[in-house]
Scaffold this active site. Structure first.
Site, PDB file in Angstrom:
ATOM      1  N   TRP A 183       0.828  -1.206   0.000  1.00  0.00           N
ATOM      2  CA  TRP A 183       0.000   0.000   0.000  1.00  0.00           C
ATOM      3  C   TRP A 183       0.860   1.252   0.000  1.00  0.00           C
ATOM      4  O   TRP A 183       0.537   2.240  -0.670  1.00  0.00           O
ATOM      5  CB  TRP A 183      -0.996  -0.019   1.152  1.00  0.00           C
ATOM      6  CG  TRP A 183      -2.048  -1.056   0.916  1.00  0.00           C
ATOM      7  CD1 TRP A 183      -2.272  -2.196   1.639  1.00  0.00           C
ATOM      8  CD2 TRP A 183      -2.989  -1.106  -0.180  1.00  0.00           C
ATOM      9  NE1 TRP A 183      -3.298  -2.925   1.077  1.00  0.00           N
ATOM     10  CE2 TRP A 183      -3.754  -2.290  -0.036  1.00  0.00           C
ATOM     11  CE3 TRP A 183      -3.254  -0.271  -1.266  1.00  0.00           C
ATOM     12  CZ2 TRP A 183      -4.762  -2.639  -0.936  1.00  0.00           C
ATOM     13  CZ3 TRP A 183      -4.258  -0.629  -2.167  1.00  0.00           C
ATOM     14  CH2 TRP A 183      -5.007  -1.805  -1.990  1.00  0.00           C
ATOM     15  N   ASP A 238      -2.070   6.605   6.329  1.00  0.00           N
ATOM     16  CA  ASP A 238      -3.096   5.730   5.756  1.00  0.00           C
ATOM     17  C   ASP A 238      -3.444   4.689   6.814  1.00  0.00           C
ATOM     18  O   ASP A 238      -2.653   3.801   7.101  1.00  0.00           O
ATOM     19  CB  ASP A 238      -2.535   5.071   4.484  1.00  0.00           C
ATOM     20  CG  ASP A 238      -3.504   4.056   3.870  1.00  0.00           C
ATOM     21  OD1 ASP A 238      -4.616   3.874   4.413  1.00  0.00           O
ATOM     22  OD2 ASP A 238      -3.133   3.448   2.840  1.00  0.00           O
ATOM     23  N   LYS A 249     -12.666  -1.899   5.464  1.00  0.00           N
ATOM     24  CA  LYS A 249     -11.873  -2.885   6.204  1.00  0.00           C
ATOM     25  C   LYS A 249     -12.392  -2.989   7.628  1.00  0.00           C
ATOM     26  O   LYS A 249     -12.949  -3.998   8.029  1.00  0.00           O
ATOM     27  CB  LYS A 249     -10.390  -2.473   6.205  1.00  0.00           C
ATOM     28  CG  LYS A 249      -9.826  -2.095   4.835  1.00  0.00           C
ATOM     29  CD  LYS A 249      -9.359  -3.274   4.055  1.00  0.00           C
ATOM     30  CE  LYS A 249      -8.994  -3.030   2.591  1.00  0.00           C
ATOM     31  NZ  LYS A 249      -8.024  -2.015   2.275  1.00  0.00           N
TER      32      LYS A 249
HETATM   33  C1  PLP Z   1      -7.391  -1.469   1.067  1.00  0.00           C
HETATM   34  C2  PLP Z   1      -6.346  -0.458   1.308  1.00  0.00           C
HETATM   35  C3  PLP Z   1      -6.159   0.631   0.456  1.00  0.00           C
HETATM   36  C4  PLP Z   1      -6.978   0.828  -0.797  1.00  0.00           C
HETATM   37  O1  PLP Z   1      -8.265   1.133  -0.429  1.00  0.00           O
HETATM   38  P1  PLP Z   1      -9.387   1.476  -1.519  1.00  0.00           P
HETATM   39  O2  PLP Z   1     -10.490   1.964  -0.632  1.00  0.00           O
HETATM   40  O3  PLP Z   1      -9.701   0.203  -2.236  1.00  0.00           O
HETATM   41  O4  PLP Z   1      -8.866   2.509  -2.417  1.00  0.00           O
HETATM   42  C5  PLP Z   1      -5.171   1.537   0.766  1.00  0.00           C
HETATM   43  N1  PLP Z   1      -4.404   1.408   1.852  1.00  0.00           N
HETATM   44  C6  PLP Z   1      -4.564   0.371   2.704  1.00  0.00           C
HETATM   45  C7  PLP Z   1      -3.679   0.275   3.910  1.00  0.00           C
HETATM   46  C8  PLP Z   1      -5.535  -0.584   2.456  1.00  0.00           C
HETATM   47  O5  PLP Z   1      -5.688  -1.612   3.298  1.00  0.00           O
END
Ligand code: PLP
Length: 359
Positions: free
Chosen positions: A101, A171, A195
């Site tokens: 990521w 993030d 998530k």
């Molecule tokens: C799933 C995820 C993303 C991407 O998320 P989207 O909502 O599909 O754009 C980015 N960073 C992390 C840490 C993730 O787990």
């Protein structure tokens, strides 16, 4: 019958929340409508959105000088929006490269600015979080970006970096609300909801007010935090149903004692699996112990030809979505807030029995 779903995302939601949404599906609080059918500017939905924001603020004790934005586009859009909005005339930003990521965040940022990779765990295949003592931050970085929990690699920062006056951007897509967080340490936090929070389609951004309003002229409105903040996340139609369900999840968290209590439960769940991995001699975790994620637990079996039988037998036991990400292989159990302790106990018992039969 409901299964125990270990998917990394979209992922398990609290059963109580799903039942409440089901009960309110046709008629939300006497309105005669489903939340899905409401105007986003009507008083019913405004009440839902305002309540959701208030509950989120309470859970995270978000200071008054931070805006909460309910956006769309996923964390992936934030990979682009962060540099567009936060460069503030500077040439570049620092990024910490810890896995898949972070890699995507870096690639996207490179389209808007120069990226200094201030630290990386590539030397050990992204199995640890680089200690801050080894970071090579640049003096004039517009911000420092890191990935709080690498959902695929299962590496989580158990500490918050100190970047002084340089805004810290994180993030937290797969770990926001899994534990208390000192929001004041950050310039900006973002997370896709699917998530650990709610349905796909909602992205949460928490941003310090002084970092809003610096997008260059010509920035499309939908990419400009100022436009979105001034419109209270209603510049266009927001993802209303996802906001509603996330709001129910916030209430669920509050009713269960908030994030301090949730953290204790998450520690307990993670310990159950890691203890088996570390003591059984059958399963292996590639991740450095001190950096292991409480949310996503990757592990391998002693032989790859056991993967398919493992997944098949797990499914027969009502344990699904345990296959690891294609980029790392093996297995991965995602054990977000909504995964009950009982689900993890059932998984661990299954793993123990499988190891006994195949060890
Ligand atoms: C799933 C995820 C993303 C991407 O998320 P989207 O909502 O599909 O754009 C980015 N960073 C992390 C840490 C993730 O787990």
């Amino acid at each position: 019958m409901r299964v125990f779903n270990f998917s990394a995302g979209p992922a398990v939601l609290p059963e109580e929340v799903l039942r409440q949404a089901q009960e309110e599906m046709l008629d939300w609080h006497g309105s005669g409508m489903s939340v899905m059918e409401m105007s986003h500017r009507g008083k019913e939905f405004i009440e839902i959105a305002t309540g959701a924001e208030a509950d989120l603020r309470e859970l995270l004790a978000i200071p008054a000088n931070y805006k909460v934005l309910f956006l769309q586009g996923g964390a992936s859009l934030q990979f682009a929006m962060v540099p567009i909005n936060l460069l503030r005339g500077k040439a570049g930003a620092d990024y910490i490269y810890t896995g898949e990521w972070a890699k995507k965040a870096i690639a996207e940022a490179k389209k808007s600015c120069s990226v200094n990779v201030a630290a990386s765990s590539q030397d050990r295949n992204f199995t640890y979080a680089p200690a801050q003592a080894h970071w090579k931050l640049s003096a004039d970085a517009a911000y420092v970006h890191y990935t709080g929990n690498e959902t695929i690699g299962g590496v989580e920062f158990q500490w918050v970096p100190d970047t002084g006056a340089v805004p810290l951007v994180c993030d937290l897509s797969s770990s926001l609300l899994s534990r208390p967080l000192d929001v004041s340490r950050f310039g900006l936090i973002y997370a896709g909801a699917q998530k650990n929070i709610g349905p796909a389609g909602l992205t949460i951004v928490i941003v310090r007010e002084d970092l809003i309003g610096h997008a260059p002229a010509g920035t499309p409105s939908m990419l400009d935090y100022r436009v979105l903040a001034e419109a209270e996340s209603m510049y266009n139609t927001p993802p209303t149903y996802a906001i509603y369900v996330a709001g129910l999840v916030f209430q669920w968290l509050k009713a269960r004692g908030g994030l301090t209590q949730m953290e204790q439960t998450n520690i307990e769940k993670a310990r159950l699996i890691y203890d088996l991995i570390d003591t059984g001699g059958f399963y292996r975790s590639p991740v450095a112990r001190e950096d292991r994620s409480r949310m996503n637990v990757p592990f391998t079996l002693p032989r790859e030809d056991l993967d398919e039988p493992f997944l098949k037998a797990a499914k027969q036991n009502g344990l699904i979505q345990l296959k690891g990400h294609r980029s790392v292989g093996g297995m991965r159990a995602s054990i977000y807030n909504a995964m009950p302790v009982e689900g993890v106990r059932t998984l661990v018992e299954f793993m123990r029995e499988f190891a006994r039969r195949h060890g």
